[in-house]
Design a protein around this motif. Structure first.
Motif, PDB file in Angstrom:
ATOM      1  N   MET A   1      -9.578   7.813  -6.676  1.00 31.68           N
ATOM      2  CA  MET A   1      -9.754   6.825  -5.633  1.00 31.68           C
ATOM      3  C   MET A   1     -10.035   7.562  -4.329  1.00 31.68           C
ATOM      4  N   HIS A   2     -11.020   7.101  -3.584  1.00 28.78           N
ATOM      5  CA  HIS A   2     -11.364   7.677  -2.283  1.00 28.78           C
ATOM      6  C   HIS A   2     -10.644   6.921  -1.177  1.00 28.78           C
ATOM      7  N   LEU A   3      -9.874   7.649  -0.348  1.00 27.17           N
ATOM      8  CA  LEU A   3      -9.259   7.071   0.849  1.00 27.17           C
ATOM      9  C   LEU A   3      -9.911   7.701   2.072  1.00 27.17           C
ATOM     10  N   ASN A   4     -10.386   6.874   2.973  1.00 26.63           N
ATOM     11  CA  ASN A   4     -10.982   7.334   4.212  1.00 26.63           C
ATOM     12  C   ASN A   4      -9.886   7.731   5.185  1.00 26.63           C
ATOM     13  N   TYR A  45      -5.511   6.703   8.409  1.00 30.44           N
ATOM     14  CA  TYR A  45      -6.205   6.448   7.156  1.00 30.44           C
ATOM     15  C   TYR A  45      -6.400   4.954   6.943  1.00 30.44           C
ATOM     16  N   ASP A  46      -7.437   4.640   6.180  1.00 30.05           N
ATOM     17  CA  ASP A  46      -7.714   3.258   5.787  1.00 30.05           C
ATOM     18  C   ASP A  46      -6.988   2.982   4.479  1.00 30.05           C
ATOM     19  N   THR A  47      -6.203   1.927   4.469  1.00 27.07           N
ATOM     20  CA  THR A  47      -5.495   1.498   3.266  1.00 27.07           C
ATOM     21  C   THR A  47      -6.503   1.140   2.175  1.00 27.07           C
ATOM     22  N   ARG A  48      -6.105   1.289   0.919  1.00 21.75           N
ATOM     23  CA  ARG A  48      -6.975   0.984  -0.222  1.00 21.75           C
ATOM     24  C   ARG A  48      -7.664  -0.369  -0.037  1.00 21.75           C
ATOM     25  N   GLY A  49      -8.988  -0.357  -0.174  1.00 20.50           N
ATOM     26  CA  GLY A  49      -9.772  -1.584  -0.106  1.00 20.50           C
ATOM     27  C   GLY A  49     -10.122  -2.036   1.301  1.00 20.50           C
TER      28      GLY A  49
END
Length: 64
Positions: A1-4, A45-49
């Motif tokens: 999974m990619h997290l920004n 960070y951006d949370t998943r989705g």
């Protein structure tokens, strides 16, 4: 999974972690970060989705 994510500040400083709320991305903290980076490393960070983080396949709930 990619997290920004984005890390700002000096390498040896204590780390503060900022997570976005539902419906927002890590940029919600941008106005605050310049005041903190003289003293801390800041991880946003951006949370998943959300934002530019990956949307993973269903099913998942807020509780997960």
């Amino acid at each position: 999974m990619h997290l920004n994510f984005k890390i700002s500040g000096t390498p040896n400083s204590p780390v503060l972690v900022f997570s976005n709320s539902l419906g927002a991305d890590f940029h919600m903290w941008d106005e605050l970060v310049p005041y903190l980076i003289p003293f801390f490393r800041v991880l946003q960070y951006d949370t998943r989705g959300l934002g530019q983080s990956e949307v993973t396949p269903d099913p998942y709930t807020i509780d997960l």
